[in-house]
Design a protein around this motif. Structure first.
Motif, mmCIF file in Angstrom:
data_model
loop_
_atom_site.group_PDB
_atom_site.id
_atom_site.type_symbol
_atom_site.label_atom_id
_atom_site.label_comp_id
_atom_site.label_asym_id
_atom_site.label_seq_id
_atom_site.Cartn_x
_atom_site.Cartn_y
_atom_site.Cartn_z
ATOM 1 N N UNK A 199 0.881 -1.150 0.000
ATOM 2 C CA UNK A 199 0.000 0.000 0.000
ATOM 3 C C UNK A 199 0.925 1.207 0.000
ATOM 4 N N UNK A 200 0.480 2.324 -0.497
ATOM 5 C CA UNK A 200 1.340 3.502 -0.544
ATOM 6 C C UNK A 200 1.519 4.103 0.841
ATOM 7 N N UNK A 201 0.435 4.256 1.591
ATOM 8 C CA UNK A 201 0.501 4.936 2.892
ATOM 9 C C UNK A 201 1.228 4.111 3.946
ATOM 10 N N UNK A 202 1.025 2.800 3.966
ATOM 11 C CA UNK A 202 1.583 1.957 5.021
ATOM 12 C C UNK A 202 3.094 2.119 5.175
ATOM 13 N N UNK A 203 3.904 1.863 4.149
ATOM 14 C CA UNK A 203 5.347 2.011 4.334
ATOM 15 C C UNK A 203 5.766 3.468 4.510
ATOM 16 N N UNK A 204 4.976 4.396 3.969
ATOM 17 C CA UNK A 204 5.309 5.805 4.146
ATOM 18 C C UNK A 204 5.184 6.198 5.617
ATOM 19 N N UNK A 205 4.151 5.716 6.292
ATOM 20 C CA UNK A 205 4.014 5.956 7.734
ATOM 21 C C UNK A 205 5.094 5.217 8.517
ATOM 22 N N UNK A 206 5.333 3.945 8.165
ATOM 23 C CA UNK A 206 6.310 3.146 8.910
ATOM 24 C C UNK A 206 7.702 3.745 8.850
ATOM 25 N N UNK A 207 8.090 4.276 7.704
ATOM 26 C CA UNK A 207 9.450 4.783 7.576
ATOM 27 C C UNK A 207 9.688 6.064 8.356
ATOM 28 N N UNK A 208 8.617 6.668 8.874
ATOM 29 C CA UNK A 208 8.779 7.859 9.712
ATOM 30 C C UNK A 208 8.725 7.521 11.200
ATOM 31 N N UNK A 209 8.566 6.256 11.525
ATOM 32 C CA UNK A 209 8.493 5.821 12.920
ATOM 33 C C UNK A 209 9.814 5.130 13.287
ATOM 34 N N UNK A 210 10.578 5.759 14.164
ATOM 35 C CA UNK A 210 11.904 5.234 14.519
ATOM 36 C C UNK A 210 11.858 3.818 15.069
ATOM 37 N N UNK A 262 9.599 1.462 14.427
ATOM 38 C CA UNK A 262 9.290 0.533 13.338
ATOM 39 C C UNK A 262 10.522 0.286 12.480
ATOM 40 N N UNK A 263 11.258 1.346 12.177
ATOM 41 C CA UNK A 263 12.475 1.210 11.368
ATOM 42 C C UNK A 263 13.510 0.367 12.106
#
Length: 181
Positions: free
Chosen positions: A75-86, A88-89
């Motif tokens: 999904x477009x939003x899912x990884x975009x949100x995850x990559x801004x969460x320290x 999760x990364x």
């Protein structure tokens, strides 16, 4: 085998969560929905809201040690949100540092880029990520599913929902082989 499915609270492509989840269950594994916060995650059928799914574990309260593998739905939003969460990364990076297998489909490699784990790897994704992946040091290929064993773990990637059958079969084979070794 206990498999983490990491999603953000909103924006996961539903079929990219549910089909691999069902495949893991049918193979006798325990899929676990991990998110950045408790509650539910919102699935989407492309841009339309779909079902919600209960979060089982919060990324800040668990670790890669608790799992045998990781699946990153797109999904477009899912990884975009995850990559801004320290957290999760860091969770994603920890799977690579521990040599545990990871599978990512569609836009999910955005999170892998943020975790700085694609350099020197060959992988596939949704075509619009091609330049991002190349800029992060990966080689991008246009294949239904790609297995890369660069480093201490295996990475399975796929392009889109149409590739789900091959993606599910491949990640389950790779995860089982990694566990057996």
């Amino acid at each position: 085998m206990r498999i983490a499915f990491l999603t953000a609270p909103e924006g996961v492509e539903q079929v990219e969560l549910t089909e691999p989840w069902k495949a893991a269950e049918q193979a006798g594994h325990e899929p676990v929905l991990v998110s950045t916060q408790s509650g539910e995650v919102q699935g989407f059928n492309h841009l339309d809201k779909a079902d919600t799914f209960p979060v089982q574990e919060v990324v800040g309260d668990t670790s890669a040690d608790s799992f045998d593998g990781l699946v990153l739905p797109g999904g477009v939003a899912n990884p975009d949100f995850l990559r801004t969460d320290d957290k999760a990364v860091a969770f994603v990076r920890d799977f690579f540092e521990q040599g545990r297998p990871v599978a990512a489909i569609c836009h999910a490699p955005w999170t892998l880029i943020e975790a700085d784990v694609v350099r020197g790897r060959v992988l596939t994704s949704w075509p619009s990520l091609r330049t991002d992946l190349r800029n992060a040091g990966a080689e991008w290929v246009d294949e239904q599913v790609k297995v890369c064993d660069h480093g201490s773990n295996k990475l399975v990637t796929s392009r889109k929902p149409d590739d789900l059958k091959a993606f599910c079969e491949t990640f389950l084979e790779v995860f089982a082989a990694e566990r057996a070794s």
